[in-house]
Scaffold this motif. Structure first.
Motif, PDB file in Angstrom:
ATOM      1  N   LYS A 157       0.833  -1.165   0.056  1.00  0.00           N
ATOM      2  CA  LYS A 157      -0.079   0.122   0.161  1.00  0.00           C
ATOM      3  C   LYS A 157       0.875   1.188  -0.009  1.00  0.00           C
ATOM      4  O   LYS A 157       0.624   2.378  -0.691  1.00  0.00           O
ATOM      5  CB  LYS A 157      -0.899   0.038   1.266  1.00  0.00           C
ATOM      6  CG  LYS A 157      -1.947  -1.059   1.023  1.00  0.00           C
ATOM      7  CD  LYS A 157      -2.782  -1.175   2.292  1.00  0.00           C
ATOM      8  CE  LYS A 157      -3.681  -2.363   2.491  1.00  0.00           C
ATOM      9  NZ  LYS A 157      -4.561  -2.598   3.571  1.00  0.00           N
ATOM     10  N   SER A 158       2.045   1.089   0.732  1.00  0.00           N
ATOM     11  CA  SER A 158       2.907   2.448   0.688  1.00  0.00           C
ATOM     12  C   SER A 158       3.453   2.741  -0.475  1.00  0.00           C
ATOM     13  O   SER A 158       3.632   3.913  -0.983  1.00  0.00           O
ATOM     14  CB  SER A 158       3.777   2.239   1.897  1.00  0.00           C
ATOM     15  OG  SER A 158       4.533   1.147   1.600  1.00  0.00           O
ATOM     16  N   ASP A 159       3.779   1.531  -1.273  1.00  0.00           N
ATOM     17  CA  ASP A 159       4.589   1.240  -2.548  1.00  0.00           C
ATOM     18  C   ASP A 159       3.485   2.079  -3.626  1.00  0.00           C
ATOM     19  O   ASP A 159       3.894   2.878  -4.224  1.00  0.00           O
ATOM     20  CB  ASP A 159       4.811   0.080  -2.855  1.00  0.00           C
ATOM     21  CG  ASP A 159       6.084  -0.454  -2.146  1.00  0.00           C
ATOM     22  OD1 ASP A 159       6.880   0.424  -1.239  1.00  0.00           O
ATOM     23  OD2 ASP A 159       6.582  -1.453  -2.216  1.00  0.00           O
ATOM     24  N   PHE A 160       2.246   1.730  -3.413  1.00  0.00           N
ATOM     25  CA  PHE A 160       1.106   2.155  -4.493  1.00  0.00           C
ATOM     26  C   PHE A 160       0.882   3.775  -4.109  1.00  0.00           C
ATOM     27  O   PHE A 160       1.111   4.610  -5.072  1.00  0.00           O
ATOM     28  CB  PHE A 160      -0.400   1.348  -3.960  1.00  0.00           C
ATOM     29  CG  PHE A 160      -1.404   2.006  -4.666  1.00  0.00           C
ATOM     30  CD1 PHE A 160      -1.505   1.629  -6.264  1.00  0.00           C
ATOM     31  CD2 PHE A 160      -2.464   2.657  -4.135  1.00  0.00           C
ATOM     32  CE1 PHE A 160      -2.515   2.072  -6.847  1.00  0.00           C
ATOM     33  CE2 PHE A 160      -3.508   3.328  -4.867  1.00  0.00           C
ATOM     34  CZ  PHE A 160      -3.590   2.918  -6.253  1.00  0.00           C
ATOM     35  N   ILE A 161       0.691   4.156  -2.798  1.00  0.00           N
ATOM     36  CA  ILE A 161       0.864   5.658  -2.603  1.00  0.00           C
ATOM     37  C   ILE A 161       1.890   6.176  -3.180  1.00  0.00           C
ATOM     38  O   ILE A 161       1.953   7.359  -3.748  1.00  0.00           O
ATOM     39  CB  ILE A 161       0.554   5.840  -1.073  1.00  0.00           C
ATOM     40  CG1 ILE A 161      -0.617   5.264  -0.601  1.00  0.00           C
ATOM     41  CG2 ILE A 161       0.884   7.259  -0.865  1.00  0.00           C
ATOM     42  CD1 ILE A 161      -1.802   6.084  -1.124  1.00  0.00           C
ATOM     43  N   LYS A 162       3.161   5.799  -3.136  1.00  0.00           N
ATOM     44  CA  LYS A 162       4.432   6.515  -3.612  1.00  0.00           C
ATOM     45  C   LYS A 162       4.422   6.816  -5.175  1.00  0.00           C
ATOM     46  O   LYS A 162       4.692   7.527  -5.709  1.00  0.00           O
ATOM     47  CB  LYS A 162       5.728   5.789  -3.048  1.00  0.00           C
ATOM     48  CG  LYS A 162       6.741   6.621  -3.493  1.00  0.00           C
ATOM     49  CD  LYS A 162       8.110   5.621  -2.931  1.00  0.00           C
ATOM     50  CE  LYS A 162       9.349   6.283  -3.254  1.00  0.00           C
ATOM     51  NZ  LYS A 162      10.653   5.636  -2.674  1.00  0.00           N
ATOM     52  N   LYS A 163       3.761   5.401  -5.908  1.00  0.00           N
ATOM     53  CA  LYS A 163       4.003   5.718  -7.285  1.00  0.00           C
ATOM     54  C   LYS A 163       2.755   6.406  -7.811  1.00  0.00           C
ATOM     55  O   LYS A 163       3.312   7.307  -8.724  1.00  0.00           O
ATOM     56  CB  LYS A 163       3.739   4.077  -7.753  1.00  0.00           C
ATOM     57  CG  LYS A 163       4.812   3.108  -7.503  1.00  0.00           C
ATOM     58  CD  LYS A 163       4.249   1.873  -8.232  1.00  0.00           C
ATOM     59  CE  LYS A 163       5.209   0.879  -7.873  1.00  0.00           C
ATOM     60  NZ  LYS A 163       4.872  -0.423  -8.326  1.00  0.00           N
ATOM     61  N   ILE A 164       1.719   6.643  -7.237  1.00  0.00           N
ATOM     62  CA  ILE A 164       0.594   7.333  -7.822  1.00  0.00           C
ATOM     63  C   ILE A 164       0.860   8.814  -7.416  1.00  0.00           C
ATOM     64  O   ILE A 164       0.295   9.839  -8.375  1.00  0.00           O
ATOM     65  CB  ILE A 164      -0.817   6.824  -7.482  1.00  0.00           C
ATOM     66  CG1 ILE A 164      -0.992   7.054  -5.890  1.00  0.00           C
ATOM     67  CG2 ILE A 164      -1.017   5.469  -7.893  1.00  0.00           C
ATOM     68  CD1 ILE A 164      -2.377   6.960  -5.445  1.00  0.00           C
ATOM     69  N   TYR A 165       1.609   9.088  -6.295  1.00  0.00           N
ATOM     70  CA  TYR A 165       1.839  10.524  -6.131  1.00  0.00           C
ATOM     71  C   TYR A 165       3.020  11.168  -6.517  1.00  0.00           C
ATOM     72  O   TYR A 165       3.333  12.424  -6.640  1.00  0.00           O
ATOM     73  CB  TYR A 165       1.855  10.805  -4.480  1.00  0.00           C
ATOM     74  CG  TYR A 165       0.593  10.999  -3.870  1.00  0.00           C
ATOM     75  CD1 TYR A 165      -0.167  12.304  -3.899  1.00  0.00           C
ATOM     76  CD2 TYR A 165      -0.107   9.881  -3.166  1.00  0.00           C
ATOM     77  CE1 TYR A 165      -1.323  12.266  -3.391  1.00  0.00           C
ATOM     78  CE2 TYR A 165      -1.257  10.211  -2.264  1.00  0.00           C
ATOM     79  CZ  TYR A 165      -1.872  11.320  -2.507  1.00  0.00           C
ATOM     80  OH  TYR A 165      -3.188  11.721  -1.926  1.00  0.00           O
TER      81      TYR A 165
END
Length: 328
Positions: free
Chosen positions: A224-232
């Motif tokens: 989930k943190s990886d996902f947030i980092k990618k989309i932001y």
């Protein structure tokens, strides 16, 4: 001051989104809360086009292992059909232009229209649902026009949108969600008589997180943190620049606008101060179209007052944000 919801074992949420990066974060926050049950998610065109919004919601739900939550397609255009988008900030696809080849397909979207779904849920759970709106208010406006009794069947309404000091992020005086469909915002703020809480642009900007906190948050090593980092990553090219930080309200820092409204809906004690007053939206002004108006002198003579949030408990908000990226 503490604003509490009801005594129900689980808080029932209906979420209306134009799923860009901060909508995704807000959905993840609600899913992470064990005291919340999400009845459904309705989609509206805004940050990106409607089909992308639907895809993005499904992508978030898959990430969180919650594809059981029904997703409904709503309005693709503003009431007057004059669409704007925020692809420059959120990416063309709304989630930072980092596609996932294994993302769910649109065949998972419910056949029922968002407006019909909202009416149905309100009838099934009268007085129990908190509706959280983090995009243009088109679906909400259409729903109340089709069923004028809809708002009184809600427990409460939480909106991310509008402004309280005429500071804009899309026009000189207008916040994106309200500028995207001023007529819809006008209808909602005048026809929804349920308790209404509004997290404005200026409020969100004055309750930022430090970039140091952000870097730790997105580097926790979870899916989930990886996902947030990618989309932001795409939007941070703009929001983390020196020019933008000087121009933005409240100085430098990370702001996930939609999460403020979601946090208030999940835990009313995150809200510590409000302005209680009548509100409306300017729909005809040359420079102020879409601007939210706070009637602090009771000139409108409206009986129904909104709660415009001005302060929140940042430690509680931080805990909700951090819970979003925990676990896989």
């Amino acid at each position: 001051m503490e604003f509490k919801q009801g005594k129900a074992q689980k808080k029932l949420l209906l979420i209306d989104v134009d799923c860009g990066t901060d909508d995704a974060q807000a959905i993840m926050m609600a899913i992470a809360c064990p005291d919340v049950e999400i009845l459904g998610i309705t989609c509206v065109g805004g940050n990106t086009d409607l089909e992308n919004v639907c895809r993005n919601v499904l992508r978030v739900l898959k990430l969180c292992g919650r594809l059981d939550i029904p997703v409904f397609r709503g309005s693709s255009t503003a009431i007057l059909g004059q669409n704007i988008h925020a692809s420059d900030f959120h990416g063309v696809d709304g989630l930072g232009d980092v596609p996932d080849a294994n993302a769910p397909g649109l065949e998972l979207i419910q056949k029922e229209h968002a407006v019909d779904a909202m009416k149905k849920f309100a009838c099934e759970y009268p007085g129990q649902i908190s509706l959280v709106a983090t995009g243009p208010l088109t679906n909400l406006a259409l729903t109340v026009k089709m069923d004028p009794t809809f708002p009184q069947k809600l427990h409460s309404l939480y909106i991310m949108g509008g402004n309280m000091e005429s500071r804009g992020n899309t026009t000189a005086c207008g916040e994106f969600n309200f500028v995207a469909d001023p007529e819809a915002a006008y209808i909602v703020l005048n026809d929804y008589l349920c308790p209404t809480y509004i997290a404005t642009w200026e409020f969100a900007c004055r309750h930022k997180f430090t970039w140091e906190w952000y870097d730790k948050w997105v580097n926790m090593g979870t899916k989930k943190s990886d996902f947030i980092k990618k989309i932001y990553a795409h939007s941070l090219q703009f929001s983390r620049t020196e020019k933008e930080e000087k121009a933005i309200v409240g100085g430098p820092g990370f702001v996930s606008c939609d999460s403020y409204a979601m946090a208030a809906a999940i835990d009313g004690s995150t809200v510590t101060k409000v302005i209680e007053c009548a509100v409306t939206v300017e729909i005809t002004g040359k420079f102020t179209r879409g601007m939210m108006v706070l009637d602090l002198i009771d000139d409108l003579k409206k009986q129904n007052k909104a709660f415009v949030i001005t302060e929140c408990d940042m430690e509680k908000f931080k805990a909700l944000m951090e819970s979003t990226v925990l676990g896989d």
